[in-house]
Design a protein around this motif. Structure first.
Motif, PDB file in Angstrom:
ATOM      1  N   ALA A 480       0.874  -1.183   0.077  1.00  0.00           N
ATOM      2  CA  ALA A 480      -0.003   0.027   0.213  1.00  0.00           C
ATOM      3  C   ALA A 480       0.827   1.427  -0.075  1.00  0.00           C
ATOM      4  N   ILE A 481       1.899   1.233   0.797  1.00  0.00           N
ATOM      5  CA  ILE A 481       2.791   2.415   0.739  1.00  0.00           C
ATOM      6  C   ILE A 481       3.760   2.542  -0.521  1.00  0.00           C
ATOM      7  N   ILE A 482       3.858   1.507  -0.947  1.00  0.00           N
ATOM      8  CA  ILE A 482       4.296   1.515  -2.583  1.00  0.00           C
ATOM      9  C   ILE A 482       3.350   2.065  -3.567  1.00  0.00           C
ATOM     10  N   GLY A 483       2.342   1.584  -3.545  1.00  0.00           N
ATOM     11  CA  GLY A 483       1.126   1.994  -4.408  1.00  0.00           C
ATOM     12  C   GLY A 483       0.708   3.473  -4.050  1.00  0.00           C
ATOM     13  N   THR A 484       0.477   3.953  -2.948  1.00  0.00           N
ATOM     14  CA  THR A 484       0.021   5.043  -2.661  1.00  0.00           C
ATOM     15  C   THR A 484       1.084   6.284  -2.953  1.00  0.00           C
ATOM     16  N   VAL A 485       2.320   6.103  -2.676  1.00  0.00           N
ATOM     17  CA  VAL A 485       3.350   7.060  -3.024  1.00  0.00           C
ATOM     18  C   VAL A 485       3.646   6.843  -4.205  1.00  0.00           C
ATOM     19  N   GLY A 486       3.730   5.773  -4.889  1.00  0.00           N
ATOM     20  CA  GLY A 486       4.200   5.405  -6.273  1.00  0.00           C
ATOM     21  C   GLY A 486       3.322   6.086  -7.426  1.00  0.00           C
ATOM     22  N   ALA A 487       1.964   6.088  -6.811  1.00  0.00           N
ATOM     23  CA  ALA A 487       1.054   6.657  -7.604  1.00  0.00           C
ATOM     24  C   ALA A 487       1.236   8.207  -7.929  1.00  0.00           C
ATOM     25  N   GLY A 488       1.618   8.822  -6.980  1.00  0.00           N
ATOM     26  CA  GLY A 488       1.872  10.437  -6.980  1.00  0.00           C
ATOM     27  C   GLY A 488       2.914  10.621  -8.027  1.00  0.00           C
ATOM     28  N   PHE A 489       4.161   9.731  -7.649  1.00  0.00           N
ATOM     29  CA  PHE A 489       5.462  10.080  -8.411  1.00  0.00           C
ATOM     30  C   PHE A 489       5.200   9.642 -10.117  1.00  0.00           C
TER      31      PHE A 489
END
Length: 539
Positions: A480-489
């Motif tokens: 979830a951290i990778i997905g949430t932060v990764g979506a923004g980048f």
């Protein structure tokens, strides 16, 4: 029959069924099923000197039943209307089935309703930031990527607590741990406005503490359902609890803009925090950790739960779980990894949709914040409905003879392949209404996975379901951290949400294949090292 007998008169044809004088009977819950009322034999002193052959036979029968009565708790169970309606059991085994009327008015449904309410508060407290992040970003000049970091601060804390929380749940039980968790996350929510006014670091800390406390919610839910519900009702129970979880998203997303317009940006944080404190008071006073400790439960319901649980080798049949679980053996089995992968993918999709859909509708379809919240909330209402229907279907399949293994694989396949297809449709949507319809389909079908991997935790490891849930939740939090932060980048680099949604769709397909390959609905032996083996696996 008279309440007293002459000791020098022979006793004839007195059986256990004849002693129904309320002065002589004290009905108490037993771990074993008895067809007749249980008697406090210690008070029947006039039996001690009976010398007839018939009397001796009765005495022997009473001694046999006395062995059973030693396991009876020291509480008197009230006999409710359910006992009158369902007083005659179909066979010697006790209550074998439960009607819908009994189910929906039972004590176990009250417990799952309280769990559903706690999960609704859990998600409402969580999603407030998904709405508040828009005005906060404008006020502080935060970029898209930094907004993703602020939202992911919740997950930093959520990463810490699931394993420790799951271990505590297995050791102390779900009631106490859930009460502590709700109290702590309500305090963190209530203090968020103060933290935001003081410093960014304090805000991040408050959200991280929210994550620490909420990490115990799902393990507690699993623990309580495993103790209160027989296996033929657990999918329904999980679906009901998770319906509250999804409605919490809808409540948070729809009420937050309204509360913000009336009480400022931080109005929802104060309201939801106070509601959490109220829930703790009700939970501690109105529920019990196990059915046999409940003063409100009817005798019929207790007999029904105990009988079903004995047949499925309930968690209470084993001595108390060790404080330090066998992590190496848990991770040596492929069914464990099927749950870890499923939870990771479920959390990736869940948090990406939860955190970014208001911004998605605002930036892609150019709707204002309140409309964006409504468009984002509709899918969670759909998920609550489809989740309960999936639970009914799942329990029906098992009762009709479909193996648990095959049932879980069917549910999980729908829960992953369905959203994968729907997200592809979402990327092609041209209007907000069409996008909301595709999103509702994706989130609604996603609910089927609650009757897949989420129930499966209780089945492969009833004694370690809390810590196993913690392990899989930790992997889910990483995802979830990778997905949430990764979506923004990703959006900043590529300039499009659609590409990230297509990537999520592909991951759903791959996770579904992994679960189908390695999962099982049978109990796995975690007390021996080596490759997993269970009772025969029917697929």
């Amino acid at each position: 029959m008279n309440s007293t007998l002459s000791l020098n008169r022979p006793v004839r044809n007195y059986t256990l069924g004849s002693f129904k004088n309320p002065k002589l009977i004290e009905a108490r819950p037993s771990r074993h099923q008895l067809r007749s009322h249980l008697i406090d034999f210690s008070k029947l002193k006039w039996f001690r000197n009976v010398n007839s052959r018939t009397g001796s036979s009765v005495q022997q029968q009473l001694r046999d039943y006395s062995c059973e009565s030693r396991r009876i708790t020291s509480r008197r169970i009230r006999v409710s209307s359910n006992d009158a309606q369902f007083g005659s059991f179909p066979n010697k085994g006790g209550a074998e089935s439960s009607s819908f009327a009994e189910f929906i008015t039972s004590e176990r449904v009250k417990v799952v309703a309280m769990l559903a309410l706690s999960l609704a508060l859990c998600n409402a407290d969580r999603v407030v930031m998904s709405v508040a992040i828009v005005p906060l970003s404008l006020a502080h000049g935060w970029s898209r990527s930094f907004s993703g970091i602020v939202q992911s601060s919740f997950l930093w804390g959520y990463l810490i607590s699931p394993i420790a929380g799951g271990t505590l749940v297995d050791y102390y039980g779900g009631k106490a741990v859930m009460a502590c968790g709700v109290a702590l996350w309500s305090l963190a929510t209530f203090l968020t406005p103060w933290a935001a006014e003081n410093s960014l670091l304090a805000l991040l800390f408050a959200r991280a503490m929210l994550g620490v406390a909420e990490g115990v919610a799902l393990p507690c839910m699993n623990n309580m359902i495993a103790r209160w519900f027989p296996s033929t009702e657990r999918a329904r129970a999980v679906a009901m609890a998770m319906a509250g979880f999804q409605l919490g998203n809808a409540i948070g997303l729809t009420l937050s803009p309204i509360l913000m317009s009336q009480g400022g940006i931080f109005g929802p944080f104060v309201i939801f925090g106070l509601c959490g404190f109220l829930w703790v008071l009700v939970w501690l006073s109105a529920t019990s950790s196990t059915p046999d400790r409940s003063p409100q439960i009817s005798k019929y319901e207790l007999d029904y739960i105990m009988n079903k649980r004995q047949k499925s080798h309930a968690v209470e049949s084993k001595p108390k779980t060790k404080m330090i679980p066998p992590f190496r053996r848990l991770l040596s089995k492929m069914p464990t990894w099927s749950l870890i992968v499923a939870n990771a993918m479920h959390s990736w999709g869940f948090f990406v949709i939860l955190s970014w859909m208001p911004i998605y509708f605002n930036s892609v379809h150019h709707v204002d914040l309140r409309q964006a919240a409504w468009f984002s909330a509709v899918p969670w209402c759909m998920m609550a409905l489809t989740g309960y229907l999936a639970g009914l279907w799942s329990d029906t399949l098992i009762r009709n003879g479909t193996s648990i293994t095959l049932t879980r694989k069917i549910m999980q396949s729908i829960g992953f392949v369905g959203p994968a297809v729907a997200l592809v449709g979402l990327t092609a949507a041209k209007t907000p209404s069409t996008a909301s319809a595709w999103l509702s389909l994706a989130v609604g079908l996603k609910a089927f996975s609650h009757c897949g991997f989420l129930v499966n935790l209780q089945e492969i490891a009833p004694h370690y379901s809390g810590v196993l849930h913690g392990l899989s939740n930790t992997a889910g939090t990483f995802a979830a951290i990778i997905g949430t932060v990764g979506a923004g980048f990703f959006v900043e680099l590529v300039g499009s949400f659609q590409g990230f949604l297509l990537l999520t769709s592909l991951l759903y397909f791959l996770a579904a294949l992994f679960y189908i390959k390695f999962s099982t609905g049978e109990r796995v032996n975690f007390d021996e090292s080596g490759q997993y083996h269970s009772h025969h696996i029917n697929t």
